[in-house]
Design a protein around this motif. Structure first.
Motif, PDB file in Angstrom:
ATOM      1  N   UNK A  31       0.865  -1.235   0.101  1.00 35.20           N
ATOM      2  CA  UNK A  31      -0.066   0.034  -0.124  1.00 35.20           C
ATOM      3  C   UNK A  31       0.744   1.224  -0.074  1.00 35.20           C
ATOM      4  N   UNK A  32       1.863   1.325   0.765  1.00 32.56           N
ATOM      5  CA  UNK A  32       2.924   2.441   1.075  1.00 32.56           C
ATOM      6  C   UNK A  32       3.572   2.658  -0.495  1.00 32.56           C
ATOM      7  N   UNK A  33       4.040   1.654  -1.080  1.00 27.53           N
ATOM      8  CA  UNK A  33       4.673   1.671  -2.215  1.00 27.53           C
ATOM      9  C   UNK A  33       3.844   2.372  -3.329  1.00 27.53           C
ATOM     10  N   UNK A  34       2.603   1.763  -3.289  1.00 26.81           N
ATOM     11  CA  UNK A  34       1.703   2.130  -4.526  1.00 26.81           C
ATOM     12  C   UNK A  34       1.255   3.947  -4.054  1.00 26.81           C
ATOM     13  N   UNK A  35       0.921   4.021  -2.695  1.00 28.23           N
ATOM     14  CA  UNK A  35       0.671   5.684  -2.407  1.00 28.23           C
ATOM     15  C   UNK A  35       1.300   6.479  -2.732  1.00 28.23           C
ATOM     16  N   UNK A  36       2.877   6.225  -2.763  1.00 25.91           N
ATOM     17  CA  UNK A  36       3.843   7.230  -2.877  1.00 25.91           C
ATOM     18  C   UNK A  36       4.086   7.539  -4.509  1.00 25.91           C
ATOM     19  N   UNK A  74      -4.294   4.271   7.179  1.00 24.35           N
ATOM     20  CA  UNK A  74      -5.515   5.136   6.688  1.00 24.35           C
ATOM     21  C   UNK A  74      -5.815   6.330   6.844  1.00 24.35           C
ATOM     22  N   UNK A  75      -5.482   6.826   8.087  1.00 26.79           N
ATOM     23  CA  UNK A  75      -5.378   8.249   8.514  1.00 26.79           C
ATOM     24  C   UNK A  75      -4.249   9.107   8.128  1.00 26.79           C
ATOM     25  N   UNK A  76      -3.095   8.362   7.686  1.00 22.71           N
ATOM     26  CA  UNK A  76      -2.067   9.284   7.242  1.00 22.71           C
ATOM     27  C   UNK A  76      -2.300   9.888   5.944  1.00 22.71           C
ATOM     28  N   UNK A  77      -1.876  11.281   5.842  1.00 30.90           N
ATOM     29  CA  UNK A  77      -2.012  12.058   4.623  1.00 30.90           C
ATOM     30  C   UNK A  77      -1.119  11.539   3.596  1.00 30.90           C
ATOM     31  N   UNK A  78      -0.839  12.068   2.241  1.00 31.00           N
ATOM     32  CA  UNK A  78      -0.016  11.868   1.456  1.00 31.00           C
ATOM     33  C   UNK A  78       1.324  12.176   1.810  1.00 31.00           C
ATOM     34  N   UNK A  79       1.500  13.315   2.511  1.00 34.03           N
ATOM     35  CA  UNK A  79       2.932  13.780   2.918  1.00 34.03           C
ATOM     36  C   UNK A  79       3.357  12.760   4.064  1.00 34.03           C
ATOM     37  N   UNK A  80       2.428  12.264   4.857  1.00 36.17           N
ATOM     38  CA  UNK A  80       2.641  11.381   5.775  1.00 36.17           C
ATOM     39  C   UNK A  80       3.422  10.033   5.365  1.00 36.17           C
ATOM     40  N   UNK A  81       2.637   9.663   4.367  1.00 35.97           N
ATOM     41  CA  UNK A  81       3.067   8.375   3.698  1.00 35.97           C
ATOM     42  C   UNK A  81       4.381   8.398   3.243  1.00 35.97           C
ATOM     43  N   UNK A  82       4.517   9.564   2.481  1.00 33.41           N
ATOM     44  CA  UNK A  82       6.161   9.938   1.863  1.00 33.41           C
ATOM     45  C   UNK A  82       7.120   9.904   2.933  1.00 33.41           C
ATOM     46  N   UNK A  83       6.651  10.641   3.909  1.00 35.17           N
ATOM     47  CA  UNK A  83       7.615  10.485   5.227  1.00 35.17           C
ATOM     48  C   UNK A  83       8.029   9.052   5.840  1.00 35.17           C
ATOM     49  N   UNK A  84       6.754   8.367   5.703  1.00 38.93           N
ATOM     50  CA  UNK A  84       7.024   6.917   6.277  1.00 38.93           C
ATOM     51  C   UNK A  84       7.952   6.293   5.201  1.00 38.93           C
ATOM     52  N   UNK A  85       7.682   6.599   3.981  1.00 40.72           N
ATOM     53  CA  UNK A  85       8.589   5.562   2.735  1.00 40.72           C
ATOM     54  C   UNK A  85      10.260   6.218   3.037  1.00 40.72           C
ATOM     55  N   UNK A 117       9.932   8.403  12.260  1.00 40.60           N
ATOM     56  CA  UNK A 117       8.977   7.556  12.861  1.00 40.60           C
ATOM     57  C   UNK A 117       8.191   8.040  14.094  1.00 40.60           C
ATOM     58  N   UNK A 118       9.162   8.834  14.985  1.00 39.25           N
ATOM     59  CA  UNK A 118       8.339   9.453  16.103  1.00 39.25           C
ATOM     60  C   UNK A 118       7.649  10.595  15.785  1.00 39.25           C
ATOM     61  N   UNK A 119       7.998  11.138  14.588  1.00 43.65           N
ATOM     62  CA  UNK A 119       6.997  12.525  14.185  1.00 43.65           C
ATOM     63  C   UNK A 119       5.784  11.929  13.557  1.00 43.65           C
ATOM     64  N   UNK A 120       5.731  10.657  13.145  1.00 42.49           N
ATOM     65  CA  UNK A 120       4.557  10.053  12.778  1.00 42.49           C
ATOM     66  C   UNK A 120       3.637   9.204  13.829  1.00 42.49           C
ATOM     67  N   UNK A 121       4.516   9.013  14.736  1.00 45.01           N
ATOM     68  CA  UNK A 121       3.637   8.011  15.774  1.00 45.01           C
ATOM     69  C   UNK A 121       3.708   6.656  15.377  1.00 45.01           C
ATOM     70  N   UNK A 122       4.516   6.063  14.373  1.00 45.74           N
ATOM     71  CA  UNK A 122       4.629   5.067  13.859  1.00 45.74           C
ATOM     72  C   UNK A 122       5.254   3.836  14.969  1.00 45.74           C
TER      73      UNK A 122
END
Length: 170
Positions: A31-36, A74-85, A117-122
């Motif tokens: 999901x993350x790979x597709x989302x970014x 599900x609730x992360x924004x696109x910029x959050x998903x990019x940060x996670x990536x 990860x800390x900034x995302x709460x991951x």
């Protein structure tokens, strides 16, 4: 799974319940790979599969962590998903350094990943990084620093109710 294949899914998950958490992780990574990617084709379908597997994990093992993880994605924004990536990239760099025996090279990408990860709460990402940092210190014979990282990993896993990472930290 298509309509009508629920019995097949039930049989597979009951027999292989230990694979549900890794399946959720794999689906969330997809999901993350597709989302970014720009113009990604329906990553929500992948997220729905991850949610179904997470619900099965809860049903069969009372493991709530995968459901919480899916909700977070599900609730992360696109910029959050990019940060996670980006955080995952740093974690993979740290993992590669560790695997290759370059323990001193684990810390720069590891601490960068931990910050993201800390900034995302991951919770899962933070737990993984804390574990790697502790293992790297142990391999470098910095035992007091290793213990400090592992104590943080244990406290974090306990707080986030992540049974897998709590067991690994003990």
């Amino acid at each position: 799974f298509k309509q009508g294949e629920q019995s097949t899914l039930n049989t597979l998950t009951v027999r292989h319940r230990h694979l549900l958490r890794p399946l959720v992780n794999l689906l969330l990574n997809n999901f993350l790979e597709k989302s970014v990617q720009p113009n990604a084709e329906e990553p929500q379908k992948i997220l729905a599969l991850a949610e179904a597997a997470a619900n099965k994990a809860k049903e069969l093992s009372n493991d709530l962590f995968p459901i919480r993880k899916v909700k977070q994605y599900r609730y992360w924004s696109r910029s959050d998903l990019i940060k996670k990536h980006k955080a995952d990239f740093y974690l993979n760099e740290a993992n590669d350094s560790f695997t290759e025996g370059r323990y001193g090279d684990v810390f720069v990408p590891g601490k960068s990943a931990l910050e993201l990860y800390s900034s995302l709460g991951d919770e899962a990402g933070m737990g993984d990084v804390l574990h790697f940092l502790g293992q790297a210190e142990r391999r470098l014979a910095n035992y007091s620093a290793a213990l400090a990282w592992h104590h943080r990993a244990r406290a974090h896993a306990k707080q986030s109710k992540d049974r897998f990472r709590l067991g690994r930290a003990l």
